[in-house]
Design an enzyme around this catalytic site. Structure first.
Site, PDB file in Angstrom:
ATOM      1  N   SER A 175       4.053 -29.310 -10.762  1.00 55.44           N
ATOM      2  CA  SER A 175       4.451 -27.968 -10.348  1.00 55.44           C
ATOM      3  C   SER A 175       5.591 -28.055  -9.325  1.00 55.44           C
ATOM      4  O   SER A 175       6.616 -28.669  -9.603  1.00 55.44           O
ATOM      5  CB  SER A 175       3.225 -27.225  -9.799  1.00 55.44           C
ATOM      6  N   ASP A 234       1.522 -23.260 -20.609  1.00 58.29           N
ATOM      7  CA  ASP A 234       1.944 -23.196 -19.207  1.00 58.29           C
ATOM      8  C   ASP A 234       3.343 -22.586 -19.116  1.00 58.29           C
ATOM      9  O   ASP A 234       4.293 -23.084 -19.712  1.00 58.29           O
ATOM     10  CB  ASP A 234       1.934 -24.612 -18.625  1.00 58.29           C
ATOM     11  N   HIS A 294      -1.539 -24.385 -16.660  1.00 54.26           N
ATOM     12  CA  HIS A 294      -0.804 -25.141 -15.641  1.00 54.26           C
ATOM     13  C   HIS A 294      -1.704 -26.224 -15.051  1.00 54.26           C
ATOM     14  O   HIS A 294      -1.242 -27.313 -14.715  1.00 54.26           O
ATOM     15  CB  HIS A 294      -0.313 -24.189 -14.556  1.00 54.26           C
TER      16      HIS A 294
END
Length: 317
Positions: A175, A234, A294
C-alpha cells in the site's frame, strides 16, 4: 596382450560406474522444495513472494513484534525504524535464503499523519537523494512519508551492509509502504549502488508513485528487477489516476483474490492485466471504502493492516 586390454577396459568401466553413482547421489541430495522452483507465471521465485509478504506484514504489528531479534521463517529483524505513526515503519531483516530485506509499512488507519500522506496528491520535483533524471515527478505524499524515515533507514542499512557485505537487497512494501519501497529502492541505488546490489523490488497493492517520466526512469534503473502485485479487485493500484501518474513495468495479478491463480503482465499498464478491471472503491449504495482485496492472502502468506497475523507468519495460508 588381450588380457591386459580387458583389464584396462574393466578398470575404466568401474571408474565410470562409480562416478555416475556419485553424481546421482549428489543430485538426489538437492532440495526439491516446491516454493524454491521458478513459477512460469511469476517473474521471481515463489518463495521470494511468500517470504517478503511476511516481512511487510510484521511492520503492521505492534512494538513487541518489531523488536530487533524477532524471528519468523528464516528472517531475523535487525532494525525497526519509525513508530508507525508520525514516521512510517521500515524494517530491515536478514534472511538466510534471500539476504537483506527492507520492508515498509502501509497506511496506519489509526494515525492521522499516516493517512494524510494519501491525500497529498500533487506531483512534485523528486528529492535529489532519489537520483532521478530531470523531468520526473513524484506523488508528494509518498515522498514526504519516505523522506521522514530515510536518514535513519540509510544509517541502519549501512550497518547491515557492513555486517553482510556479500548479500543482495530485496526492497518491499504494501500500500503506502509499496510506494515508499519504490523511492527507497531508488535512494539505495543512488547511495549504496557502488557497494551493494538490489536484487528485486516487490510492491504489494502499490498505488502509482510518479509520472510517466518517473516510470520510464525507474525501468531504466531497475530493468527486470521490479514487479507490483495486485490482489483481485483491489482498487488502490488504480490510483492516483492516469495519465498524470503511471506504474513502472511489471505487475502480477492474483485473480481471483486470495487464490493461487496468478499471472505476470509485463510492460507499463498492460491492458490485459489489472487495468482491465472495473474498480469499485465503495460498497454498493454506500460511501464506505471497500478495502476487501487490498488485504488478504498473497502467495500463501497473509497480510493487511487489520487482518494479518502478528507476529507475521511465512506461508501456511
Amino acid at each position: 596382450m588381450m588380457f591386459a586390454d580387458d583389464l584396462v577396459r574393466m578398470a575404466v568401466l568401474r571408474f565410470i560406474t562409480v562416478a555416475l553413482a556419485a553424481i546421482t547421489n549428489v543430485a538426489n541430495a538437492v532440495p526439491t522444495d516446491a516454493t524454491k522452483r521458478q513459477d512460469s507465471n511469476l517473474p521471481f521465485p515463489l518463495a521470494h513472494f511468500t517470504n517478503t509478504v511476511a516481512s511487510v506484514q510484521n511492520t503492521y504489528c505492534g512494538p513487541t513484534a518489531n523488536t530487533p531479534g524477532v524471528k519468523f521463517g528464516d528472517q531475523t529483524l535487525l532494525h525497526a525504524i519509525g513508530d508507525g505513526d508520525t514516521v512510517q515503519r521500515t524494517n530491515i531483516y536478514h534472511s538466510e535464503s534471500l539476504g537483506i530485506i527492507v520492508a515498509s509499512q502501509g497506511t496506519n488507519l489509526s494515525s492521522i499523519v499516516s493517512q494524510s500522506h494519501n491525500i497529498q496528491a500533487i506531483p512534485i520535483i523528486p528529492d535529489a537523494r532519489l537520483g532521478l533524471p530531470f523531468g520526473s515527478m513524484v506523488f508528494a505524499g509518498w515522498q514526504n512519508a519516505w523522506s521522514k524515515g530515510w536518514t535513519d533507514v540509510s544509517a541502519a542499512l549501512a550497518d547491515t551492509i557492513k555486517q553482510f557485505p556479500n548479500d543482495q537487497i530485496i526492497v518491499t512494501g504494501h500500500s503506502q509502504g509499496a510506494a515508499i519501497s519504490l523511492l527507497t529502492a531508488l535512494a539505495i541505488q543512488n547511495q549504496f549502488g557502488n557497494v551493494s546490489t538490489i536484487r528485486e523490488i516487490i510492491a504489494y497493492g502499490p498505488p502509482r508513485v510518479g509520472t510517466p517520466a518517473f516510470a520510464d526512469a525507474f525501468d531504466t534503473i531497475f530493468p527486470g528487477k521490479y514487479t507490483g502485485v495486485v490482489n483481485g479487485d483491489d482498487w488502490v493500484p488504480s490510483l492516483p489516476s492516469q495519465p498524470i501518474y503511471r506504474h513502472p513495468s511489471g505487475m502480477v495479478w492474483i485473480n481471483p483474490a486470495n487464490s493461487t491463480s496468478w499471472k505476470y503482465y509485463p510492460g507499463q499498464e498492460n491492458p490485459d492485466g489489472p487495468d482491465s478491471r472495473v474498480i469499485q472503491m465503495f460498497y454498493p449504495g454506500t460511501l464506505q471504502f471497500n478495502w476487501g482485496d487490498h488485504q488478504g492472502i498473497y502467495m500463501h502468506s497473509s497480510m493487511g493492516t487489520t487482518q494479518g497475523p502478528c507476529p507475521a507468519q511465512v506461508g501456511g495460508f
